[in-house]
Design a protein around this motif. Structure first.
Motif, PDB file in Angstrom:
ATOM      1  N   GLN A  50      -1.221   1.863  -6.002  1.00 41.83           N
ATOM      2  CA  GLN A  50      -1.537   1.023  -4.840  1.00 41.83           C
ATOM      3  C   GLN A  50      -2.896   0.351  -5.016  1.00 41.83           C
ATOM      4  O   GLN A  50      -3.050  -0.850  -4.768  1.00 41.83           O
ATOM      5  CB  GLN A  50      -1.527   1.874  -3.561  1.00 41.83           C
ATOM      6  CG  GLN A  50      -1.960   1.157  -2.311  1.00 41.83           C
ATOM      7  CD  GLN A  50      -0.905   0.204  -1.766  1.00 41.83           C
ATOM      8  OE1 GLN A  50       0.064  -0.124  -2.432  1.00 41.83           O
ATOM      9  NE2 GLN A  50      -1.109  -0.259  -0.560  1.00 41.83           N
ATOM     10  N   GLY A 146       2.827  -2.940  -2.312  1.00 42.90           N
ATOM     11  CA  GLY A 146       2.969  -1.635  -1.675  1.00 42.90           C
ATOM     12  C   GLY A 146       4.286  -0.972  -2.023  1.00 42.90           C
ATOM     13  O   GLY A 146       4.343   0.237  -2.271  1.00 42.90           O
ATOM     14  N   ALA A 149       4.118   0.415  -5.465  1.00 40.13           N
ATOM     15  CA  ALA A 149       3.298   1.630  -5.494  1.00 40.13           C
ATOM     16  C   ALA A 149       4.094   2.828  -4.993  1.00 40.13           C
ATOM     17  O   ALA A 149       4.020   3.920  -5.571  1.00 40.13           O
ATOM     18  CB  ALA A 149       2.040   1.432  -4.655  1.00 40.13           C
TER      19      ALA A 149
END
Length: 201
Positions: A50, A146, A149
């Motif tokens: 992230q 995101g 991640a």
């Protein structure tokens, strides 16, 4: 799980072998490692991914610019293509020759993909370029970063769980092989007279 429940069951059983208890302890240790290590590995890798991806998002947003281009002409024989970077993957794009001005003021002309189904000379559309005017892909979206991640963290957690389970299976396999080797030695000692009257068995 059966081996773990065997820890309690085998405690005072006179038929218990040392390997039975050892297998149960190995299974319990593997379960505890999976419960502890898997979430830790997932959150660690997901957090690192992230941070790296969001840094990439910021760098791309700072170095890539949306500029307006003007259609000069359509590239002959250019079919409609699907934009692979579009959110839905269904946005159609056509290859055209266009003019545009870069953020540094330089003027450029070249073939680009336009989000126009039937482009006509003079039509305007937007493209992503770097500061010098070279066309680039659109910057990475924070939500997409995101998602990547989260997937990286989930993959790391699954990998950690697989490694622990693989280690447990390897240890148990070696224990079973050792047990069979001991049984073979015991049978060899008993010899062909096992079970006959007068052999002391």
């Amino acid at each position: 799980m059966r081996a773990i429940s065997g820890l309690w069951r085998w405690r005072h059983n006179p038929l218990r072998r040392a390997t039975d208890l050892a297998e149960a302890w190995v299974a319990l240790a593997a379960l505890l490692l999976i419960v502890v290590v898997t979430p830790f590995a997932g959150s660690l890798v997901g957090g690192l991914a992230q941070g790296a991806l969001q840094k990439t998002v910021r760098e791309q947003r700072a170095s890539r610019h949306l500029v307006t281009a003007t259609v000069v002409r359509k590239v002959e024989g250019s079919p409609l293509d699907t934009d692979p970077e579009a959110a839905t993957g269904r946005d159609m794009r056509t290859r055209v020759v266009a003019d545009w001005t870069a953020p540094d003021g330089s003027v450029h002309q070249g073939p680009v993909m336009a989000s126009l189904e039937t482009p006509q000379p003079g039509d305007r559309f937007t493209i992503w370029t770097d500061r010098q005017g070279h066309t680039v892909a659109r910057p990475l979206d924070p939500a997409t970063a995101g998602t990547h991640a989260v997937l990286a963290g989930f993959g790391a957690a699954l990998l950690a769980a697989g490694l622990v389970e693989g280690g447990r299976r390897l240890v148990v396999w070696r224990m079973v092989r050792r047990r069979y080797a001991r049984w073979d030695q015991a049978w060899d000692k008993a010899g062909p007279d096992w079970g006959r009257t007068g052999t002391g068995s």
